[in-house]
Scaffold this motif. Structure first.
Motif, short mmCIF file in Angstrom:
data_model
loop_
_atom_site.label_atom_id
_atom_site.label_comp_id
_atom_site.label_asym_id
_atom_site.label_seq_id
_atom_site.Cartn_x
_atom_site.Cartn_y
_atom_site.Cartn_z
N SER A 13 0.85 -1.20 0.00
CA SER A 13 0.00 0.00 0.00
C SER A 13 0.88 1.24 0.00
O SER A 13 2.10 1.17 0.19
N ASP A 14 0.26 2.37 -0.24
CA ASP A 14 0.92 3.67 -0.10
C ASP A 14 2.23 3.73 -0.89
O ASP A 14 3.28 4.09 -0.37
N ASN A 42 -3.36 -2.23 -1.51
CA ASN A 42 -4.27 -1.68 -0.50
C ASN A 42 -4.26 -0.15 -0.44
O ASN A 42 -4.04 0.44 0.62
N GLY A 43 -4.52 0.48 -1.57
CA GLY A 43 -4.75 1.92 -1.62
C GLY A 43 -3.52 2.79 -1.80
O GLY A 43 -2.41 2.43 -1.44
N ASP A 44 -3.75 3.97 -2.39
CA ASP A 44 -2.72 4.98 -2.63
C ASP A 44 -1.55 4.42 -3.45
O ASP A 44 -0.38 4.73 -3.18
N GLY A 82 -7.90 3.88 -2.19
CA GLY A 82 -7.52 4.71 -1.05
C GLY A 82 -7.93 6.14 -1.28
O GLY A 82 -8.63 6.45 -2.24
N ASN A 83 -7.49 7.04 -0.42
CA ASN A 83 -7.89 8.44 -0.58
C ASN A 83 -7.11 9.15 -1.68
O ASN A 83 -7.65 10.01 -2.39
N GLU A 86 -8.75 8.00 -4.91
CA GLU A 86 -10.20 7.87 -4.70
C GLU A 86 -11.01 7.98 -5.99
O GLU A 86 -12.16 7.54 -6.04
N HIS A 118 -8.24 0.29 3.00
CA HIS A 118 -7.11 1.22 3.05
C HIS A 118 -7.00 1.90 4.41
O HIS A 118 -5.93 1.97 5.00
N ASP A 120 -8.56 5.18 5.18
CA ASP A 120 -8.81 6.63 5.19
C ASP A 120 -10.20 6.98 5.71
O ASP A 120 -10.42 8.08 6.21
N CYS A 200 -4.73 -3.03 6.88
CA CYS A 200 -4.92 -1.68 6.33
C CYS A 200 -3.57 -1.04 5.97
O CYS A 200 -2.52 -1.69 6.05
N HIS A 202 -2.49 3.39 4.85
CA HIS A 202 -2.85 4.80 5.04
C HIS A 202 -1.89 5.61 5.91
O HIS A 202 -1.50 6.70 5.53
#
Length: 285
Positions: A13-14, A42-44, A82-83, A86, A118, A120, A200, A202
């Protein structure tokens, strides 16, 4: 020929592709070293908030191409929004070939339930003051760029790397409290809903720890990031572990030679292959 590690699930992630802080080459090295059945993004992964046409180097394109190639090779790719990415939420529950886009995910692992998202949605600063969070994101990006210059100099001098952002986070009581509150809220909700694992990202803080309250317990897992920690989560033999690029004792897996000279047209070709794969799957049903 180097042997890749076979694992059931890898979680990253991230990554923040499209920003100066992203260490895409480190991530490529990691992705080249593993052979997962599932890869959970998992996001970003792509930083759409701070995306700029002026900065998206080839190494960042290579990460996308590598993920596409893994999908073509049969790896189940699950992209959890993720944010910072998004905009992809409008495509939630879309599947193309072996790639699916979702907002959250639940998997059963050897009789235990794992809840992936994620994170957020549990961040008050994101929900109530998005413009402030974005402004903070630009400041963080500038800090990581400065940090890269500092570490380049330190490595030239044969000294250890140094994280400015970690120093700031660890030295500010409110930041430490924020992280602790974040972990508690997520863990309490996981316990309430009967999840054995909650996975998660974030907050860019890799962690694997049992959390307990009077109602039960869960394992809190955070995959960290590829900006300063260079970490991932891996599930194999019914156990979780945190992979840390900086502590990897295996011989390094370098960037694939066949994508050293990657161009945008090569990326488009990879996407086309995935789309054709999906059409073939629909015809066979």
């Amino acid at each position: 020929m180097k042997i890749k590690r076979k694992i059931e699930i890898a979680v990253i992630s991230d990554v923040h592709l499209g920003t100066y802080g992203c260490h895409a080459k480190h991530l490529l090295t990691y992705l080249n070293s593993i052979e997962p059945k599932k890869l959970v993004l998992n996001g970003d992964i792509v930083d759409i908030w701070q995306f700029s046409k002026r900065y998206f180097p080839k190494s960042h394109l290579k990460v996308i191409k590598k993920i596409m190639d893994m999908s073509s090779d049969g790896v189940d790719i699950i992209y959890i929004t993720g944010n910072h990415d998004e905009m992809l939420r409008k495509f939630s529950n879309t599947t193309i070939g072996n790639i699916s886009i979702v907002d959250k995910l639940v998997l059963e692992l050897n009789g235990k339930k794992a809840w992936f998202f994620h994170g957020d949605v549990f961040d008050v600063s994101i929900q109530n003051a998005k413009w402030l969070a974005k402004l903070g994101g630009y400041g963080y990006d500038l800090l990581t760029l400065l940090n890269r210059l500092v570490n380049w100099y330190l490595e030239k001098q044969g000294k250890e790397r140094y994280s400015l952002s970690k120093k700031i986070k660890n030295g500010v009581k409110s930041a430490v409290k924020y992280i602790n509150d974040y972990e508690k809220v997520i863990s309490d909700l996981a316990i309430e809903n009967g999840y054995d694992y909650v996975v998660c990202g974030h907050i860019h803080q890799p962690k694997m720890e049992y959390k307990e309250n009077k109602y039960g317990k869960t394992m809190y897992l955070n995959s960290g990031d590829w900006v300063e920690n260079f970490t991932a989560l891996e599930y194999q033999f019914n156990r979780w572990k945190i992979y840390n690029y900086n502590k990897d004792k295996f011989a390094p897996f370098y960037v694939d030679e066949d994508i050293e000279n990657l161009e945008v047209k090569d990326l488009i070709a990879a996407i086309t292959i995935v789309e054709q794969q999906e059409k073939g799957n629909k015809k066979s049903k």
